[in-house]
Structures are given as C-alpha cells and as structure tokens.
Enzyme design. Structure first.
Site, mmCIF file in Angstrom:
data_model
loop_
_atom_site.group_PDB
_atom_site.id
_atom_site.type_symbol
_atom_site.label_atom_id
_atom_site.label_comp_id
_atom_site.label_asym_id
_atom_site.label_seq_id
_atom_site.Cartn_x
_atom_site.Cartn_y
_atom_site.Cartn_z
ATOM 1 N N GLU A 194 5.542 6.195 8.514
ATOM 2 C CA GLU A 194 5.883 4.872 9.040
ATOM 3 C C GLU A 194 5.403 4.754 10.486
ATOM 4 O O GLU A 194 6.167 4.426 11.400
ATOM 5 C CB GLU A 194 7.381 4.592 8.894
ATOM 6 C CG GLU A 194 7.819 4.620 7.439
ATOM 7 C CD GLU A 194 9.172 3.970 7.128
ATOM 8 O OE1 GLU A 194 9.929 3.669 8.062
ATOM 9 O OE2 GLU A 194 9.449 3.760 5.936
ATOM 10 N N GLU A 318 8.001 6.523 -0.536
ATOM 11 C CA GLU A 318 9.408 6.141 -0.357
ATOM 12 C C GLU A 318 9.650 4.886 -1.180
ATOM 13 O O GLU A 318 9.027 3.849 -0.937
ATOM 14 C CB GLU A 318 9.748 5.903 1.115
ATOM 15 C CG GLU A 318 9.850 7.196 1.894
ATOM 16 C CD GLU A 318 10.368 7.001 3.322
ATOM 17 O OE1 GLU A 318 11.175 6.087 3.560
ATOM 18 O OE2 GLU A 318 9.932 7.789 4.184
#
Ligand code: AHR
Length: 514
Positions: A194, A318
């Site tokens: 991220e 994810e």
C-alpha cells in the site's frame, strides 16, 4: 449428524415438488482454459492484534500442543485445507519492520512499538526463522513483504542474501549461527505494501521509480528466482495501475498487487457489525463483494494493453470482509466474528478469482487467525473453525486444476429496487479427470433447482458437499463451534440432460464428478 442430514434431505426433497426458481449452468468440459494457480488460495498473517501473538505464536504456558511456541492445532487445520502460501509480516506493519530486530537470541531482540496496530509492545520473539518454520510446518510457501516505507534497498538486499544465498558470506554465516545453515529459498517477494497509503503515501510516478531501484537489488541468489511483486492499486485506482504497467517492464515484476475489502455499509467510519445486520445490509455486502468482478475486468484491461501476453500476474494479496470490531475488543486489533455471510463472500470471491485465473495467479485472504475475515478464531486453549475456513476446505479441489468455461442462466436476487445475480459458479478439471463445480446461491429465501449441463459429457456425481445455514448471520462460537459446518449432500440426480441439483438459499455446493 445423521438425523440432521435426513431432515435437510426431506425438506429439500419436498421442495422439488413445490414451485421454485430454476436455473441452468453449462460447463464446457471439452475446452479447459488456464490453470487455476493454487496460490489463489493463499493467506495472510500480519503482526496485528491476535494473529501472530496469541494466534500462531503462543505463550509457553498455554496448555495446547505446541512446536516451540507455534500452536499446532492451527497448523494442522491449515495443513488440511492445503494453504499454498502465507504472506508476512504485513500489511502496514511490513513498512516499519526491520528484519534484523527479529533474528538472533530472542532474549536480546529489541522491544519495539507496533505503531500501526494499537501501539502495542512488540518483543520480536516471532521473526524470520520462526515465520519460516511455521511455513514449513504448514507445508506452504512463504510470501515476504519487504520494507520500502522506512527501509532501504541495502537492508532489503541483505535480507534476501541472508535468506537465500548458498555460498560463503558474513550473512550466511550469521544465518548458520542462528540455526539454519541451509538457504531458505524464499521466492515470493513483495516490494512495498500500500505504497499509496500506509506504505509511504507515495504518488504513482514516485513509486515506480522507487520500485525499479529496489527490485534492482532483489537478487536471484543460488538459482533461486525471486517472484517480485509490486505494490499495486487500491480498489479502483486505475491511474496507479496504468502508471505501474507503463513504467515497470514485465521482466522487473512477476506480479502486481490489488487490495479490495468488502465493507458491508460501504462506510469506513461505520462498517457494520459482523453478526448483527438485516437483509438490506446482507444484500449490500454481497453487491459490494461482487464488485470484485468489475475491478478485475478493468484492471486486467489496463494490464492487457501493456502486457498482452499476460506475463505479469495480478496478485489480490488483501481481500475479504471488513466489519466493525467485536464490542469490547481493542479497535486496533480488528477482531471480528465470521458468519454464513462471510462464507458466501469467500465462495463468491474465489469463484471470481478462478474465473480470472489467466491473470489472477495469487491472492491472500486477510487474515488467517483472529483478524478480519479469519479462518480460525481462538480463545485461550479453545479454537474454532469459521464458515470461511470450510469454504477453503471445500474449494481446495480447484487448486492447480484447469479452469472450465461456464455460463449461467438464472434469476436475480431482488432487494427493494436493486438486484444481483442469485448464482455464481466456477468449474475445473483436475489431473485425474475429475470435474469440480462450486456454486453459490446468494438468495436469502429462494431455493434454486439447477441443471448442470455438460453437453455430451456423461459424468457421475462422486460426491457433493453443502455449506448452508438458516440465517446469514449464523456463526460458530466457542460454545457452539459446529453450527455452520459442511455436510455431505444428496439432493441431486443425474438425468439425461445433465445433473440436477437443488441449491438451498444462502448456500455453497461443491460437486465432484467423474
Ligand atoms: O489487513 C489489514 C490492513 O489493511 C493491512 O495492514 C493493510 O495493508 C491494509 O490497509
């Protein structure tokens, strides 16, 4: 158990007589497509809440079977569902993780702070060697997420040498002194997590340059080829995907990640309870879960533009349902219950991934134990398997099998003035010629009488498994751990048209045919 099966069979048989929705699924057995990589069935273990500490890695005083401090009932449960890979140490945690803090004498390891997740003390007793031992016990491949946020190319380079180099060097000597003379041969290697958010708040143009620099020092030691994975977009950030695909050549990345969580209400401030929700919220959850299909189509279209040969894998490392935490638990620990709704989210998402297996070659549910959409929940000595766990158990038959094209002709599940498809499906053929079809009925009240048409292929049903429950919020608890468990299922018949199967509302059925 027998009475339960008989009762379900009776109720379902009687419904064959009454009117119910009908559907047809075609399975093109003669034209298998891409291999469904087993790595789509991967999992994720972050230093977050009670996933590692008090999850996989427990206090020596806890009275359960252990290997060192690794909890063996969990290991056995994960082995059974054939977990192919485990991602570690994060997540957001990865970008603050200094790998050297987690090697050497545990008593001498520094105490640090887990600033992302509750600010708790991290004693670093679970580090590189402990993680790799856990993977070995489970029988899965490690997937390590390297620190780009607060790390350096030098530190990352050293970690790889420490893990994978065979020859003589100060780092391999240190690995030997720490008890592992043999190289570990770690292959899956994430570079940043991220990076658009907790991993450094970068803009895509900056990230691609950093990625190129880091990947340059992610070396292939001793014949072990790293599968380098770039930190890809958040949800629908198509610009991030476009920039990465345009600026990072295929030979520099094995894969690029995508993160998407299903938030029941769609509101990060008030996501909704894991167990207390009404039909509107159930419906909205499934609608948001199905959005994965659009995300994959649109991201893949961008990838196809720059990489038509599909060399770069899409890695959804994810995914899962993210609700409010259980009342009274630490908000930084992300502990949530897991219900029949979670099972439907898992079954649906895995069907979507299977159907995209020409590009999606890896995925990781967040997270394995006691965090978000877990497979396993623990409470001191007690452990329970969630409805989500059972979906991975039922779907493991698809691992490394060949995808079979399917079509669905079915009605919709209508709620107020919105609708979603009632059914979703994926099918595969394994190396022994067995065909597996996994079907999800999302409808909350309608059972669906479904014909599986395999054209001219004549197949016998070898086995059928059903996971269902009366209510979408039914779950397994420490008091009643077997409320939602799969049963072997008998409500099908082989006719000259194909296989006719009755799909109860809120159900997942996996059929094996030969
Ligand atoms: O899975 C929980 C967190 O969600 C991860 O640490 C992060 O990558 C994501 O935002």
């Amino acid at each position: 158990m027998k009475t339960q099966i008989l009762l379900i069979s009776f109720l379902l048989l009687s419904s064959f007589v009454r009117g119910e929705q009908r559907a047809t699924i075609t399975v093109d057995v003669a034209h298998p497509g891409a291999k469904i990589s087993r790595h789509i069935y991967g999992h994720f273990a972050e230093h977050l809440g009670r996933c590692i500490y008090d999850g996989f890695w427990i206090d020596s005083a806890l009275n359960v079977e252990k290997h060192g401090r690794i909890r063996m009932d969990i290991v056995k449960a994960l082995k059974k569902i054939k977990v192919p890979n485990l991602r570690w140490p994060g997540g957001c945690y990865a970008d603050e993780y200094q790998w050297r803090d987690g090697i050497g004498n545990p008593k001498k390891r520094p105490v640090t702070i887990n600033s992302n997740w509750g600010g708790v003390t991290e004693d670093n007793s679970f580090g590189t060697h402990e993680f790799l031992e856990l993977c070995e016990l489970i029988g899965c491949e490690p997937y390590i997420s390297a620190n780009m946020g607060t790390g350096s190319p030098e530190s990352m380079k050293d970690w790889i040498e420490y893990l994978n180099y065979v020859g003589k060097s100060a780092l391999t000597n240190e690995r030997t002194l720490n008890g592992h003379p043999e190289p570990y041969g770690v292959s899956f290697w994430g570079i940043g997590n991220e990076s658009w958010g907790c991993g450094g708040d970068m803009v895509p143009e900056y990230y691609v340059n950093e990625y190129r620099r880091y990947q340059c020092y992610a070396r292939n030691y001793s014949g072990n080829n790293l599968k380098k994975i770039a930190s890809g977009p958040n949800i629908d950030d198509y610009k991030w995907m476009e920039t990465c695909m345009q600026k990072i050549p295929a030979h520099m990345m094995w894969g690029i990640s995508l993160h998407y969580y299903t938030i029941p209400t769609g509101d990060w401030g008030k996501k909704g309870s894991a167990t207390s929700f009404d039909e509107n919220e159930y419906f909205d959850t499934m609608k948001r879960c199905l959005y994965m299909e659009e995300l994959l189509n649109r991201h893949e279209a961008i990838m196809n533009k720059y990489d038509p040969q599909k060399k770069v894998s899409l890695v959804v490392d994810e995914w899962g349902i993210w609700t409010d935490v259980e009342p009274g638990t630490n908000p930084g620990f992300l502990y949530q219950q897991n219900s029949m709704r979670d099972a439907l989210v898992a079954g649906t998402t895995l069907n979507i991934f299977n159907n995209h297996s020409d590009r999606v070659r890896m995925a990781n549910l967040a997270q394995a134990i006691n965090v978000l959409q877990s497979l396993v929940l623990t409470n001191k000595e007690k452990m329970l398997l969630t409805p989500t766990y059972y979906i991975f158990d039922m779907y493991k038959v698809h691992q490394d099998a060949l995808l079979l094209p399917t079509t669905i002709d079915a009605g919709n599940y209508i709620n107020e003035n919105e609708s979603i498809p009632s059914l979703n499906v994926s099918a595969s053929k394994d190396e022994n010629g067995c065909v597996h079809v996994s079907i999800v009925n999302l409808h909350s009240t309608e059972k669906i009488h479904t014909l599986i048409d395999m054209k001219n292929e004549k197949k016998k049903v070898v086995s059928a498994k059903l996971l269902t429950s009366k209510l979408y919020n039914d779950c397994n608890t420490f008091e009643n751990p077997s409320k939602v468990v799969p049963l072997s299922y008998g409500e099908y018949k082989v006719t000259k048209e194909g296989v006719e199967v009755q799909l109860p509302p809120l159900s997942v059925v996996v059929l094996e045919m030969k």
